[in-house]
Motif scaffolding. Structure first.
Motif, short mmCIF file in Angstrom:
data_model
loop_
_atom_site.label_atom_id
_atom_site.label_comp_id
_atom_site.label_asym_id
_atom_site.label_seq_id
_atom_site.Cartn_x
_atom_site.Cartn_y
_atom_site.Cartn_z
N TYR A 107 0.68 -1.21 -0.05
CA TYR A 107 -0.05 0.00 -0.03
C TYR A 107 0.86 1.08 -0.21
O TYR A 107 0.23 2.36 -0.52
N ARG A 108 1.83 1.33 0.66
CA ARG A 108 2.74 2.48 0.43
C ARG A 108 3.48 2.45 -0.91
O ARG A 108 3.36 3.76 -1.36
N LEU A 109 3.61 1.60 -1.82
CA LEU A 109 3.93 1.53 -3.06
C LEU A 109 2.84 2.21 -4.12
O LEU A 109 2.89 3.03 -4.77
N LEU A 110 1.50 1.71 -3.77
CA LEU A 110 0.33 2.02 -4.43
C LEU A 110 0.03 3.53 -4.12
O LEU A 110 -0.07 4.54 -5.00
N GLY A 111 0.31 3.97 -2.82
CA GLY A 111 -0.16 5.22 -2.38
C GLY A 111 0.88 6.52 -2.86
O GLY A 111 0.62 7.37 -3.06
N ILE A 128 12.57 -3.08 -9.99
CA ILE A 128 12.91 -2.13 -9.27
C ILE A 128 14.25 -1.80 -9.18
O ILE A 128 15.41 -2.69 -8.75
N ASP A 129 14.77 -0.49 -9.49
CA ASP A 129 16.14 -0.12 -9.42
C ASP A 129 16.23 0.62 -7.95
O ASP A 129 16.03 1.84 -8.02
N PHE A 130 16.87 0.31 -7.05
CA PHE A 130 17.23 0.82 -5.81
C PHE A 130 18.33 1.71 -5.71
O PHE A 130 18.18 2.41 -4.86
N GLU A 131 19.28 1.88 -6.75
CA GLU A 131 20.14 2.67 -6.89
C GLU A 131 19.52 3.97 -7.49
O GLU A 131 19.99 5.26 -6.98
N ASN A 132 19.03 3.91 -8.35
CA ASN A 132 18.03 5.41 -8.94
C ASN A 132 16.55 5.60 -8.36
O ASN A 132 16.22 6.33 -9.02
N ASN A 133 16.31 4.86 -7.68
CA ASN A 133 14.83 4.87 -7.06
C ASN A 133 13.76 4.83 -8.07
O ASN A 133 12.90 5.79 -8.40
N THR A 134 13.81 4.08 -8.91
CA THR A 134 12.71 3.79 -10.04
C THR A 134 12.03 2.65 -10.10
O THR A 134 12.62 1.58 -9.71
N SER A 163 12.59 8.04 -1.48
CA SER A 163 13.55 7.21 -0.86
C SER A 163 12.88 6.26 0.29
O SER A 163 13.37 5.12 0.57
N LYS A 164 12.03 6.86 1.03
CA LYS A 164 11.25 5.97 2.13
C LYS A 164 10.41 4.72 1.51
O LYS A 164 10.69 3.81 2.24
N LEU A 169 10.46 -1.11 0.58
CA LEU A 169 10.71 -2.25 -0.23
C LEU A 169 11.77 -3.07 0.22
O LEU A 169 11.55 -4.29 0.10
N LYS A 170 12.89 -2.57 0.79
CA LYS A 170 14.09 -3.26 0.83
C LYS A 170 13.80 -3.95 2.15
O LYS A 170 14.05 -5.31 2.23
#
Length: 294
Positions: A107-111, A128-134, A163-164, A169-170
């Motif tokens: 729900y954090r992702l959807l919101g 999910i690109d954790f380095e570029n936040n995409t 970033s949050k 997700l991490k």
């Protein structure tokens, strides 16, 4: 990852063993607390993995019961089928209290991204690109399907994420990896489904609404549908002053009449501006827990 309190104790032989207690909540019939106690683990790590396995099994039983017993509700007032900023943050705060990392990550992702639920179901970690936040949206999962379907290339999109949300997700990925390890699933990490079921397959498409209903009922929040939850993202972006092109890019809607060379060249700038407006607007509310605001 936060675990239950793992306690050590001594056997008569002098050897050390470990144990834990898992609280399942209150029995509505008796009003008494329901607890499970497990002991005799030789290592603390063994106790932690057993705790995680037991916790996930209990959560899965709850999900399955909800799928069978809870009738799907609808918001009869379609004009009001969305959350304002304050309502969205309150919902996420309640969701976080459930102490379920997959719930909260979903729900954090959807919101904070505006992705469709069937697009979220289809996500794998390589998207999910954790380095570029995409996050790359290039497939979706349809009702009654067993596999995700690739979207047409022209419908692919990349969404910038705060970033949050990336951190949330991490945290879920870490817990999921432990679950896969103790369950002996031979998953290829990059191809691993982000939001998986207990058999490490795709979730039932009704899960999103079932989870939503469960939280709304428990905390007496305004009822909306999963579609309304997605509309909420567009609503807060509008309130934040984001441009229509930026909103459409995040939601994956076609932009009729404005797809010019100038717009294409400025896509990256529009994405950055849209995300920045979203972050600033959502952070403006100081009454919500900083853990939720980011």
């Amino acid at each position: 990852m936060k675990m239950a309190s793992i306690n050590s104790y001594q056997l008569k032989s002098g050897e050390t063993r470990y144990m834990f207690k898992l609280d399942h909540g209150i029995n509505p019939s008796t009003g008494k607390s329901i607890k499970t106690i497990r002991r005799s683990f030789k290592t603390k790590k063994e106790a932690e993995l057993a705790y995680l396995s037991l916790k996930l099994e209990a959560q899965n039983r709850t999900f399955q019961n909800k799928l069978v017993l809870v009738p799907e509700k609808r918001n009869k007032n379609n004009q009001d089928n969305y959350y304002t900023r304050e309502q969205l943050l309150e919902f996420l705060s309640c969701c976080k209290k459930e102490n379920n990392k997959m719930y909260y990550a979903f729900y954090r992702l959807l919101g904070f991204s505006g992705v469709r639920t069937n697009e979220a179901y289809a996500l794998t970690w390589e998207d999910i690109d954790f380095e570029n936040n995409t996050i790359l949206i290039n497939k979706s999962f349809s009702y009654g399907g067993k596999h995700a379907n690739n979207l047409r290339a022209e419908n692919w999109r990349i969404i910038l994420i705060d970033s949050k949300t990336i951190d949330v997700l991490k945290e879920w990925r870490e817990e999921q990896q432990q679950f896969l390890q103790i369950s002996d699933f031979k998953a290829i990490q990059s191809k691993q489904i982000v939001f998986n079921n207990q058999k490490n397959g795709y979730l039932n498409v009704r899960h999103g609404q079932v989870w939503l209903d469960k939280i709304l009922e428990k905390y007496d929040l305004k009822h909306i549908t999963t579609h309304g939850y997605r509309v909420s993202h567009a609503q807060v972006l509008t309130e934040a002053g984001a441009c229509s092109t930026g909103i459409q890019q995040r939601l994956g809607r076609s932009i009729h009449g404005v797809t010019t060379a100038k717009n294409i060249q400025s896509t990256e700038k529009i994405q950055m501006d849209t995300l920045q407006k979203l972050i600033e607007y959502m952070l403006h509310n100081k009454t919500i827990s900083p853990d939720v605001r980011g």
